[in-house]
Scaffold this motif. Structure first.
Motif, PDB file in Angstrom:
ATOM      1  N   ALA A  22       0.831  -1.201   0.000  1.00  0.00           N
ATOM      2  CA  ALA A  22       0.000   0.000   0.000  1.00  0.00           C
ATOM      3  C   ALA A  22       0.870   1.257   0.000  1.00  0.00           C
ATOM      4  O   ALA A  22       0.508   2.274  -0.601  1.00  0.00           O
ATOM      5  N   PHE A  23       2.017   1.191   0.655  1.00  0.00           N
ATOM      6  CA  PHE A  23       2.924   2.355   0.678  1.00  0.00           C
ATOM      7  C   PHE A  23       3.507   2.584  -0.717  1.00  0.00           C
ATOM      8  O   PHE A  23       3.679   3.726  -1.147  1.00  0.00           O
ATOM      9  N   LEU A  24       3.770   1.505  -1.440  1.00  0.00           N
ATOM     10  CA  LEU A  24       4.195   1.638  -2.839  1.00  0.00           C
ATOM     11  C   LEU A  24       3.091   2.294  -3.660  1.00  0.00           C
ATOM     12  O   LEU A  24       3.335   3.240  -4.427  1.00  0.00           O
ATOM     13  N   ALA A  25       1.849   1.799  -3.498  1.00  0.00           N
ATOM     14  CA  ALA A  25       0.710   2.348  -4.245  1.00  0.00           C
ATOM     15  C   ALA A  25       0.584   3.848  -4.022  1.00  0.00           C
ATOM     16  O   ALA A  25       0.353   4.611  -4.964  1.00  0.00           O
ATOM     17  N   ALA A  26       0.751   4.277  -2.757  1.00  0.00           N
ATOM     18  CA  ALA A  26       0.523   5.673  -2.413  1.00  0.00           C
ATOM     19  C   ALA A  26       1.674   6.570  -2.866  1.00  0.00           C
ATOM     20  O   ALA A  26       1.456   7.607  -3.480  1.00  0.00           O
ATOM     21  N   THR A  27       2.906   6.161  -2.572  1.00  0.00           N
ATOM     22  CA  THR A  27       4.017   7.069  -2.848  1.00  0.00           C
ATOM     23  C   THR A  27       4.320   7.184  -4.337  1.00  0.00           C
ATOM     24  O   THR A  27       4.806   8.201  -4.794  1.00  0.00           O
ATOM     25  N   THR A  28       4.047   6.119  -5.113  1.00  0.00           N
ATOM     26  CA  THR A  28       4.364   6.171  -6.543  1.00  0.00           C
ATOM     27  C   THR A  28       3.118   6.210  -7.414  1.00  0.00           C
ATOM     28  O   THR A  28       3.225   6.162  -8.636  1.00  0.00           O
ATOM     29  N   ASN A  29       1.931   6.277  -6.795  1.00  0.00           N
ATOM     30  CA  ASN A  29       0.674   6.325  -7.551  1.00  0.00           C
ATOM     31  C   ASN A  29       0.489   5.142  -8.491  1.00  0.00           C
ATOM     32  O   ASN A  29       0.087   5.304  -9.650  1.00  0.00           O
ATOM     33  N   THR A  30       0.776   3.950  -7.997  1.00  0.00           N
ATOM     34  CA  THR A  30       0.645   2.759  -8.836  1.00  0.00           C
ATOM     35  C   THR A  30      -0.168   1.679  -8.107  1.00  0.00           C
ATOM     36  O   THR A  30       0.376   0.650  -7.724  1.00  0.00           O
ATOM     37  N   PRO A  31      -1.481   1.898  -7.952  1.00  0.00           N
ATOM     38  CA  PRO A  31      -2.272   0.927  -7.181  1.00  0.00           C
ATOM     39  C   PRO A  31      -2.353  -0.458  -7.823  1.00  0.00           C
ATOM     40  O   PRO A  31      -2.320  -1.465  -7.123  1.00  0.00           O
ATOM     41  N   LEU A  32      -2.446  -0.499  -9.158  1.00  0.00           N
ATOM     42  CA  LEU A  32      -2.575  -1.813  -9.794  1.00  0.00           C
ATOM     43  C   LEU A  32      -1.284  -2.607  -9.653  1.00  0.00           C
ATOM     44  O   LEU A  32      -1.299  -3.803  -9.363  1.00  0.00           O
TER      45      LEU A  32
END
Lengths: 415, 415
Positions: free
Chosen positions: B360-370
Motif C-alpha cells: 500500500a505504501f508503494l501504491a501511495a508514494t508512486t501512484n501505482t495501485p494496480l
C-alpha cells in the motif's frame, strides 16, 4: 517527536476532504454491493434451482421456442431497455444517459433471462447480473438524489458487483468495471468503490449459498521460454477466433433483423434452430449455460473440434432472435474450447490451454486485458495467470478495435 | 466449413498489419528484456557480493561519507543525468526528451550506486536497475535508429525489465511501467512489450543466480467483513504516512540544497549523519538496503516503533546529499515497518499488516495501485493480494496528487 506529531496533524487536517470522500464512497459502495449481491443472489439461486428442475423433465429443451417468445414479450411489453445482452446495455446507458436505467429493467431482465436460460437458450448469467446490478444502483441513486457523476460511479459499482456475484472474483470484477467502459483507458476514479462493491456482493452471494468455483490447473514449467512462445501463439489464435466470433455474432444478428417476419415468429424459429442443434448433435452441450463443457475442458479433457463454432452460432441466434441473457458465459465456453482444440492440434497441455484460452478470449472480445489476467489469477492461481497474461495481452492486441460491446468508446488507439 | 475457412483467411489477411506489429514488438521486447536483465544481473550480483564482503569488515560503515563524495564525483564528472533516484529520472526523460538517455548513465549509475549501497547508504536497487535498463534501451534504440514513439516504448520496457530483475515479479513489473509515467492513466499501448521484457529480464537474472524471494504469509480469514474494515483503516494510515514521507523527503532535499556549503562538504556531512545514526541506535538497520528488516517484519516479528521514521530520514539524507540509488527498497522498508507498527497498536496480524503496508505504501508514494496489487499477489499470494488491494487503493486515494516522482504527469484527477 513534537514536529512529527504536528506535521501529522496538519496532514490529517489538510486532507480531511479526501479522507471523508474516501469514507463516503466506501460506505456507498458497501450499500451497492449488498443490494446488488442480494438481488443477484436471488437470481442465481433461482436460476440454479430452475435449471436443476428443468433437467429432470425429458425433452425440456422443446420449450426453447416458447421461451424466446415469452422472453421477447416481457422485454417489449414492460421494459424495452432490458433488450440485448446485459453489460452492453449498461455501457450504453453510462455513455448516453449518465447511467440512468429504468427500474423496470430489474424484474424484466431477471424473469426474461431465467426463462431463456432454464429452457435452454444459449446465453450467460453475468450480463443480466451486471444489468440488474446497474439497475439497482441507478434506482438507489435516484432515491439518494445523486447527480450524474455520482450516479455513473454508483452504476459502475453495479457492474463490478454483478461480475463478482457470478464468478466470485472480487478484484477481477472491479478491474472489469474499470476497463469495460472504454477501449484503451482504465477508470482509476471508480476503482475503490468498484472494489468494495465487488467484495460485499461476493460476501452476500457466498452467504446466500451461491457457489463459486476455483479450479486447480497443474502444468509443468520446465521450459519457460517455450511456454512464453506457446502463449504468444495461443494469444494470436484466440485473437483471430475473437474476430471471427464478433463477425458471427453481429452477422447473425443483422441477418435476423433483415428477415421480413414478425419478432415473435423469428423468436420461434430461432428457438427451433436450437432444438434442431440438440437433435442433430445428440447433445445438450450447446444449449443453456454450458458450464459442464467449460468444466470438462478445464479438467483437461479433449472437447469436440466443432464445439467453439457451434456455441458461437447457438449464442448468436439466442441473443439475436429474442432470448435474454449475457454474453460472458458463452465467451468463457468458446474461449476454453478454442484453447482446448488448439492444444489438441499442437500437443499442448489441455487444461492449461483451456484455462488461458478462456481468459484470453475474454480479454479480446471485451477489450479487458487486465481483468482477464486477474480472473486467471483468481480462478486458476498465480502461475496460470502469470503465463496466461501473455496470451491475454496478445489476443487483446490482435482483435484491434472490434468488440462484442459496440457501445465501448475508443479512448486511445491500441498501437 | 468452406465459409469458416474463407472467413478466417480474410481475417488473417485484413489483420496482417496488427499481427506483424505485435510480433515485431514481441521480439524487440525480448531484446530489451535480455539486455536489461543481463546488465541488471551483473549489477545485482556485484552488489550482493560487495555487501557480503563489506559486512565482514568491522566498522565498514565509516566509509559512508567517503562513498557519498565519490558517488557525487562520478555523477558530476561523467554523467549529470545519472543524478537523483533512478525511476524519477527515467520518467523525466520520457516526458521531456522522448526517452533519450545518455549512454554514460549506465556505467556511472552502476558504479555510483554500488559504492553508495555497499558502504551503507540508505537507498534502493530497483531505481538504478530501471535507470540502467532505460539507458540500455535508449542506447539500443539509437543503434536501431528508432523514432521517438518507438524509443519511448522501448525505454518503458527498460523500466519494466529493471523492476522484475530486482523483485522477480514479471506482471507487477509490466504494470508498474504502465502506471508510473502518469497519475490516473494506464498506458495500455506499452503493456505487451513491457510484459515480455519483464519476463525475459526475470528469466535472465534468475539464470544468472539472482535470488528473488517469495514470502509465505499465513493469516486467518474468519471474519471477512472485519478484515475489509481493517484494510480500510490500514490504507488510510499508510496514506498519511506516505504524505508525511514525501514531505520529509523533499523537505530534507530542499534544506540540504539551501545550505551554503560545497557539494562534497554536504556529501561528507550527510554520510557522517548516517554514521552517527549507526552509532546512536547501535544497529545497522537504517543504513544500506535494509532488506533484513523487511524480512524480519514480514516474518511476523515486531519492529521498533521508530524504525519507519529513522529510515525516512536516512534515505532522504542519502539521496539529498549525494548518494546514488533508488527509492523503492526504502519504500518497501518504510511501508512494511509502518504496517507492522500499526498492527502492534491495533492488535493486527504482524506479518499480514507488514506485507499489506509495504504494498500500500508503494501504491501511495508512486501512484501505482494496480502494480501494488499485483506485487502483493506475486510476492505473497492471492489471499494477501485480494484483501490487500483495498488498502492499496485507499492509500492511493488518500495521498492525493503527491508523489515521490515529481515528474509524473497528472492525467486525470483522482476524485
Amino acid at each position: 517527536m513534537k514536529l512529527v506529531q504536528s506535521t501529522i496533524l496538519r496532514i490529517l487536517f489538510a486532507n480531511t476532504f479526501i479522507i471523508l470522500s474516501t469514507l463516503k464512497w466506501f460506505f456507498l459502495a458497501i450499500i451497492a454491493g449488498v443490494l446488488v449481491g442480494g438481488v443477484s443472489g436471488v437470481f442465481l439461486k433461482t436460476l440454479d434451482y430452475g435449471i436443476s428442475q428443468a433437467s429432470m423433465i425429458p425433452l425440456y429443451y422443446l420449450a426453447i421456442p416458447a421461451a424466446f417468445m415469452v422472453s421477447l414479450y416481457l422485454v417489449r411489453r414492460f421494459a424495452p431497455d432490458a433488450r440485448g445482452h446485459g453489460t452492453e446495455k449498461v455501457i450504453e446507458s453510462l455513455h448516453k444517459k449518465d447511467g440512468e436505467i429504468d427500474t423496470r429493467v430489474i424484474p424484466v431482465k431477471l424473469f426474461a433471462t431465467l426463462i431463456t436460460l432454464i429452457a435452454g437458450g444459449s446465453a450467460g448469467k453475468e450480463g443480466p447480473c451486471a444489468q440488474i446490478g446497474a439497475g439497482v444502483a441507478s434506482t438507489a441513486a435516484r432515491i439518494f438524489r445523486m447527480g450524474p457523476i455520482n450516479r455513473k460511479r454508483f452504476v459502475l459499482c453495479g457492474i463490478s458487483a454483478g461480475f463478482s456475484a457470478v464468478f466470485g472474483t472480487p478484484i477481477a470484477g472491479a478491474i472489469f468495471a474499470g476497463e469495460v467502459i472504454y477501449v484503451g483507458k482504465f477508470s482509476y476514479r471508480e476503482l475503490m468503490p468498484a472494489l468494495i462493491a465487488s467484495y460485499f456482493s461476493f460476501f452476500v452471494t457466498k452467504n446466500m449459498g451461491v457457489t463459486h468455483l476455483i479450479y486447480q490447473i497443474d502444468f509443468d514449467i520446465t521450459n519457460e521460454i517455450a511456454l512464453v512462445f506457446n502463449m504468444l501463439f495461443l494469444g494470436i489464435i484466440i485473437g483471430i477466433v475473437a474476430i471471427f466470433f464478433i463477425y458471427v455474432l453481429y452477422g447473425i444478428e443483422r441477418t435476423i433483423e433483415k428477415i421480413p417476419l414478425g419478432g415473435y415468429t423469428k423468436a420461434f424459429w430461432g428457438g427451433l434452430f436450437l432444438v434442431l442443434v440438440v437433435f442433430f448433435t445428440g447433445s445438450l452441450d450447446y444449449v443453456g449455460l454450458g458450464t459442464h463443457v467449460i468444466d470438462h475442458a478445464l479438467a483437461g479433457n479433449a472437447v469436440a473440434p466443432e464445439s467453439s463454432l457451434l456455441k458461437m452460432i447457438t449464442t448468436s441466434i439466442t441473443l439475436g432472435s429474442g432470448g435474454s441473457g449475457g454474453i460472458l458465459t458463452p465467451i468463457f465456453f468458446i474461449g476454453a474450447t478454442a484453447g482446448n482444440i488448439w492444444a489438441q492440434l499442437v500437443g499442448g497441455n489441455l487444461a492449461l490451454y483451456s484455462a488461458v484460452g478462456m481468459c484470453a478470449f475474454l480479454a479480446a472480445t471485451t477489450n479487458t486485458p487486465l481483468a482477464a489476467i486477474l480472473i486467471a489469477i483468481e480462478l486458476f492461481g498465480v502461475d496460470v495467470g502469470s503465463y496466461g497474461s501473455i496470451a491475454c495481452i496478445v489476443s487483446y492486441l490482435i482483435v484491434g478495435h472490434m468488440s462484442v460491446y459496440p457501445s465501448q468508446v475508443l479512448s486511445e488507439n491500441k498501437t
